[in-house]
Design an enzyme around this catalytic site. Structure first.
Site, mmCIF file in Angstrom:
data_model
loop_
_atom_site.group_PDB
_atom_site.id
_atom_site.type_symbol
_atom_site.label_atom_id
_atom_site.label_comp_id
_atom_site.label_asym_id
_atom_site.label_seq_id
_atom_site.Cartn_x
_atom_site.Cartn_y
_atom_site.Cartn_z
ATOM 1 N N ARG A 109 47.828 60.372 -2.337
ATOM 2 C CA ARG A 109 48.175 59.067 -1.738
ATOM 3 C C ARG A 109 47.399 58.784 -0.450
ATOM 4 O O ARG A 109 47.994 58.607 0.626
ATOM 5 C CB ARG A 109 49.671 58.957 -1.521
ATOM 6 C CG ARG A 109 50.462 59.144 -2.799
ATOM 7 C CD ARG A 109 51.940 59.003 -2.601
ATOM 8 N NE ARG A 109 52.353 57.620 -2.380
ATOM 9 C CZ ARG A 109 53.639 57.267 -2.199
ATOM 10 N NH1 ARG A 109 54.573 58.193 -2.185
ATOM 11 N NH2 ARG A 109 53.973 56.017 -2.030
ATOM 12 N N ASP A 114 57.685 53.571 -10.921
ATOM 13 C CA ASP A 114 58.976 53.974 -10.344
ATOM 14 C C ASP A 114 60.098 53.987 -11.371
ATOM 15 O O ASP A 114 61.230 54.330 -11.032
ATOM 16 C CB ASP A 114 59.344 53.043 -9.180
ATOM 17 C CG ASP A 114 58.372 53.172 -8.016
ATOM 18 O OD1 ASP A 114 58.386 52.300 -7.130
ATOM 19 O OD2 ASP A 114 57.580 54.136 -8.005
ATOM 20 N N ASP A 117 42.860 55.062 2.479
ATOM 21 C CA ASP A 117 41.482 54.588 2.746
ATOM 22 C C ASP A 117 41.356 53.077 2.592
ATOM 23 O O ASP A 117 40.633 52.425 3.342
ATOM 24 C CB ASP A 117 40.499 55.311 1.800
ATOM 25 C CG ASP A 117 40.889 55.112 0.335
ATOM 26 O OD1 ASP A 117 40.094 54.552 -0.426
ATOM 27 O OD2 ASP A 117 42.029 55.472 -0.016
ATOM 28 N N ARG A 146 67.429 58.408 -0.281
ATOM 29 C CA ARG A 146 66.330 57.655 0.319
ATOM 30 C C ARG A 146 66.203 56.271 -0.299
ATOM 31 O O ARG A 146 65.764 55.334 0.344
ATOM 32 C CB ARG A 146 64.997 58.402 0.128
ATOM 33 C CG ARG A 146 64.905 59.719 0.868
ATOM 34 C CD ARG A 146 63.495 60.253 0.811
ATOM 35 N NE ARG A 146 62.561 59.260 1.362
ATOM 36 C CZ ARG A 146 61.265 59.534 1.515
ATOM 37 N NH1 ARG A 146 60.785 60.714 1.142
ATOM 38 N NH2 ARG A 146 60.444 58.629 2.020
ATOM 39 N N CYS A 154 51.954 63.886 -0.732
ATOM 40 C CA CYS A 154 53.400 63.953 -0.980
ATOM 41 C C CYS A 154 53.642 64.509 -2.360
ATOM 42 O O CYS A 154 52.690 64.717 -3.123
ATOM 43 C CB CYS A 154 54.038 62.590 -0.759
ATOM 44 S SG CYS A 154 54.284 61.620 -2.234
ATOM 45 N N LYS A 167 64.509 48.223 -1.386
ATOM 46 C CA LYS A 167 63.938 49.141 -0.384
ATOM 47 C C LYS A 167 62.479 48.802 -0.115
ATOM 48 O O LYS A 167 62.046 48.692 1.037
ATOM 49 C CB LYS A 167 64.032 50.592 -0.859
ATOM 50 C CG LYS A 167 63.205 51.574 -0.032
ATOM 51 C CD LYS A 167 63.324 52.989 -0.551
ATOM 52 C CE LYS A 167 62.460 53.307 -1.704
ATOM 53 N NZ LYS A 167 61.050 53.565 -1.377
ATOM 54 N N ASN A 168 61.692 48.622 -1.180
ATOM 55 C CA ASN A 168 60.248 48.442 -1.006
ATOM 56 C C ASN A 168 59.847 47.042 -0.556
ATOM 57 O O ASN A 168 58.680 46.778 -0.325
ATOM 58 C CB ASN A 168 59.512 48.854 -2.285
ATOM 59 C CG ASN A 168 59.601 50.355 -2.481
ATOM 60 O OD1 ASN A 168 59.961 51.090 -1.556
ATOM 61 N ND2 ASN A 168 59.278 50.813 -3.672
ATOM 62 N N ARG A 226 56.212 58.016 4.237
ATOM 63 C CA ARG A 226 54.840 57.493 4.255
ATOM 64 C C ARG A 226 54.798 56.020 4.593
ATOM 65 O O ARG A 226 53.832 55.510 5.161
ATOM 66 C CB ARG A 226 54.174 57.615 2.894
ATOM 67 C CG ARG A 226 54.414 58.819 2.101
ATOM 68 C CD ARG A 226 53.793 58.640 0.791
ATOM 69 N NE ARG A 226 52.488 58.076 0.916
ATOM 70 C CZ ARG A 226 51.421 58.775 1.328
ATOM 71 N NH1 ARG A 226 51.569 60.023 1.631
ATOM 72 N NH2 ARG A 226 50.259 58.225 1.448
HETATM 73 C C1 EPZ Z 1 54.320 51.724 -3.219
HETATM 74 O O1 EPZ Z 1 53.695 52.902 -2.693
HETATM 75 C C2 EPZ Z 1 55.812 52.053 -3.330
HETATM 76 N N1 EPZ Z 1 56.328 52.391 -2.026
HETATM 77 C C3 EPZ Z 1 55.998 53.233 -4.291
HETATM 78 O O2 EPZ Z 1 57.397 53.438 -4.474
HETATM 79 C C4 EPZ Z 1 55.406 52.883 -5.643
HETATM 80 O O3 EPZ Z 1 55.471 53.999 -6.487
HETATM 81 C C5 EPZ Z 1 53.931 52.469 -5.477
HETATM 82 O O4 EPZ Z 1 53.807 51.412 -4.509
HETATM 83 C C6 EPZ Z 1 53.317 51.997 -6.779
HETATM 84 O O5 EPZ Z 1 54.032 50.959 -7.324
HETATM 85 C C7 EPZ Z 1 56.624 51.379 -1.155
HETATM 86 O O6 EPZ Z 1 56.449 50.203 -1.420
HETATM 87 C C8 EPZ Z 1 57.179 51.774 0.169
HETATM 88 P P1 EPZ Z 1 49.946 52.332 -3.791
HETATM 89 P P2 EPZ Z 1 52.185 52.848 -2.157
HETATM 90 O O7 EPZ Z 1 49.202 52.271 -2.510
HETATM 91 O O8 EPZ Z 1 51.906 51.523 -1.563
HETATM 92 C C9 EPZ Z 1 46.080 54.992 -4.561
HETATM 93 C C10 EPZ Z 1 59.420 54.634 -4.655
HETATM 94 O O9 EPZ Z 1 59.777 55.443 -5.524
HETATM 95 N N2 EPZ Z 1 45.632 54.556 -3.223
HETATM 96 O O10 EPZ Z 1 50.112 51.090 -4.553
HETATM 97 O O11 EPZ Z 1 51.984 54.049 -1.320
HETATM 98 C C11 EPZ Z 1 47.324 55.880 -4.514
HETATM 99 O O12 EPZ Z 1 46.990 57.211 -4.272
HETATM 100 C C12 EPZ Z 1 57.980 54.696 -4.094
HETATM 101 O O13 EPZ Z 1 60.144 53.747 -4.176
HETATM 102 C C13 EPZ Z 1 44.378 54.927 -2.778
HETATM 103 O O14 EPZ Z 1 43.637 55.640 -3.469
HETATM 104 O O15 EPZ Z 1 51.377 52.999 -3.511
HETATM 105 C C14 EPZ Z 1 47.928 55.649 -5.897
HETATM 106 O O16 EPZ Z 1 47.319 56.477 -6.817
HETATM 107 C C15 EPZ Z 1 57.242 55.915 -4.540
HETATM 108 N N3 EPZ Z 1 43.979 54.495 -1.552
HETATM 109 C C16 EPZ Z 1 47.586 54.187 -6.161
HETATM 110 O O17 EPZ Z 1 46.527 53.837 -5.279
HETATM 111 C C17 EPZ Z 1 44.775 53.702 -0.752
HETATM 112 O O18 EPZ Z 1 44.379 53.355 0.365
HETATM 113 C C18 EPZ Z 1 48.721 53.208 -5.942
HETATM 114 O O19 EPZ Z 1 49.278 53.472 -4.694
HETATM 115 C C19 EPZ Z 1 46.035 53.341 -1.220
HETATM 116 C C20 EPZ Z 1 46.452 53.769 -2.471
#
Ligand code: EPZ
Length: 416
Positions: free
Chosen positions: A115, A298, A118, A390, A110, A17-18, A86
């Site tokens: 999340r 995950d 920025d 999902r 969420c 999926k990802n 998202r």
């Molecule tokens: C991806 O989400 C995955 N989703 C998530 O899988 C997964 O949990 C996550 O990466 C971490 O491995 C997809 O790929 C579609 P991040 P993403 O940006 O990209 C902070 C599932 O269950 N952050 O790596 O949204 C954020 O808040 C889903 O399949 C900022 O602060 O995660 C978090 O604490 C759930 N600013 C951390 O970084 C930003 O601009 C990591 O988030 C971006 C992120």
């Protein structure tokens, strides 16, 4: 479902999926028609298909999906779509890069955390995009993006993917530092390079992108889903089963395999996949979630079920998302002994889980409730399975041939 069966047999893992979500968005970067194989048949993929169609793409097929972004009619990702998923934010980079403009609803928080995006915006601004936040929307404009050095404050997965797609069509070289190293990021770089991009270093903390003027259409088969594979591996271990998890890539699962072995399960690579066997009691393992190649967040909820039934006390620390323990109260209703203190949870093992009605709250939490139902005595009813759909392709149809007593029930007037 009724628990208590040892799972035996083989299960085939679907496409990731990802990986599929950003790859479907990458088709916006070319006017040609792209063909993607091994696309998982999931609600999130359908949502992405609808978003791309709403932009004016032609989107055909399931599992094999053909997409053409030859003539876009809109450059906007509306709130109605972004709020349901998202990952819709992944159209931002490609739209600005190829069409010089995009209007994308801010995702908002969420179930598992705030999340923010920025880092996505900071990177686009560094490449010369004018970014404005208006009425809950990000409005980004750039005649043509220009290569830049971008140092991410945090290794963000979709942030790295958005910036990599944007930089692919920028003028000059971009360097993304402290980039996410997930296999899905590497897979997206593989696809973009096939389209004619010049990306080096994906899978490492530093990614170099030499922008090109144009990208062309491709045909590509998507990698298997390591989180779906990990979920079935835990199912085999906690039910003391013997399961061959087919079509997964062991090299994407090192951290998960290491923890399963530490818990006492046998994990062996075999032709076509990974075999997981467990005979006796499992033992407690401590886990700290980390960006890849560390232990995946995950898989945290699924391992919490393992910890709940294993001998001894486990400590699980969730470092990625600030609110990813929604499954704890539901598991406690089944008899698990879990104490949460901020990001740390202490699990007293050897709980005898008993079946009851539980409520899914997010995708991976719902997977943990199904796993708990596999080992609980009596009947377990998981509500709100739309969370599960999902990210898991008909999980009950994959579990039943392994011997699980599970079925999907549609009950009028009841939350599904
Ligand atoms: C991806 O989400 C995955 N989703 C998530 O899988 C997964 O949990 C996550 O990466 C971490 O491995 C997809 O790929 C579609 P991040 P993403 O940006 O990209 C902070 C599932 O269950 N952050 O790596 O949204 C954020 O808040 C889903 O399949 C900022 O602060 O995660 C978090 O604490 C759930 N600013 C951390 O970084 C930003 O601009 C990591 O988030 C971006 C992120």
């Amino acid at each position: 479902m009724e628990g208590g069966q040892r799972l035996r047999g083989e299960v085939r893992i679907s496409g990731a999926k990802n990986a599929a979500l950003p790859i479907l968005c990458s088709s916006i970067l070319t006017a040609g028609e792209c063909t993607f194989h091994n696309v998982p048949v999931l609600n999130d993929i359908r949502t992405m298909g609808k978003l791309l169609a709403q932009l004016g793409c032609t989107v055909e097929g399931e599992r094999t999906v053909k997409i053409s972004a030859a003539k876009l009619t809109s450059l906007e990702a509306p709130y109605e779509m972004v709020k349901t998923m998202r990952a819709s934010v992944l159209v931002l980079g490609p739209l600005v890069a190829r069409h010089g403009k995009a209007r994308v609803s801010l995702p908002g928080g969420c179930a598992i955390g705030a999340r923010p995006i920025d880092q996505h915006l900071k990177g686009l601004e560094a490449m010369g995009a004018k970014i404005a936040l208006n009425h809950g929307y990000v409005e980004a404009k750039a005649k043509r993006l220009t290569g830049a050095r971008i140092v991410c404050d945090i290794p963000t997965v979709t942030g790295t993917e958005n910036l990599m797609m944007a930089a692919a069509l920028a003028r000059g070289r971009s360097v993304i530092e402290n980039a996410a190293r997930e296999p899905e990021v590497e897979e997206l770089a593989r696809v973009l390079n096939k389209m004619g991009a010049k990306i080096h270093g994906a899978g490492t903390p530093v990614i170099d992108v030499d922008g090109v003027d144009e990208l062309h259409a491709i045909e590509h088969a998507i990698i298997p889903d390591r989180i779906e594979a990990g979920t079935f591996m835990v199912a085999a271990a906690i039910t003391r089963g013997d399961v061959l998890v087919r079509d997964c890539l062991p090299e994407h699962l090192d951290a998960v395999i290491a923890k399963l072995r530490a818990a006492g399960a046998e994990v062996t690579a075999e032709k076509g996949g990974l075999r997981v066997r467990a005979k006796g009691d499992l033992t407690a393992v401590d886990i700290t979630t980390q960006p890849y190649p560390g232990f995946p967040t995950d898989m945290q909820a699924q391992f919490m079920v393992l910890a709940a039934v294993a001998a001894g006390q486990s400590v699980i620390t969730e470092t990625i998302f600030e609110n990813r323990y929604m499954h704890v109260q539901e598991l406690a209703r089944m008899g698990a002994e879990i104490h949460v203190d901020g990001r740390t949870s202490i699990i007293r093992g050897k709980a005898k889980l008993s079946g009851t009605t539980v409520m899914a709250t997010d995708l991976r939490a719902s997977a943990s409730l199904v796993l708990a139902g596999l080992v609980a005595t009596g009947k377990t009813e998981v509500l709100r399975v739309y969370h599960l759909d999902r990210g898991y392709e008909k999980i009950e149809k994959k579990l039943r041939p392994l011997g699980a007593n599970i079925k999907r029930v549609r009950v009028k007037g009841r939350e599904q």
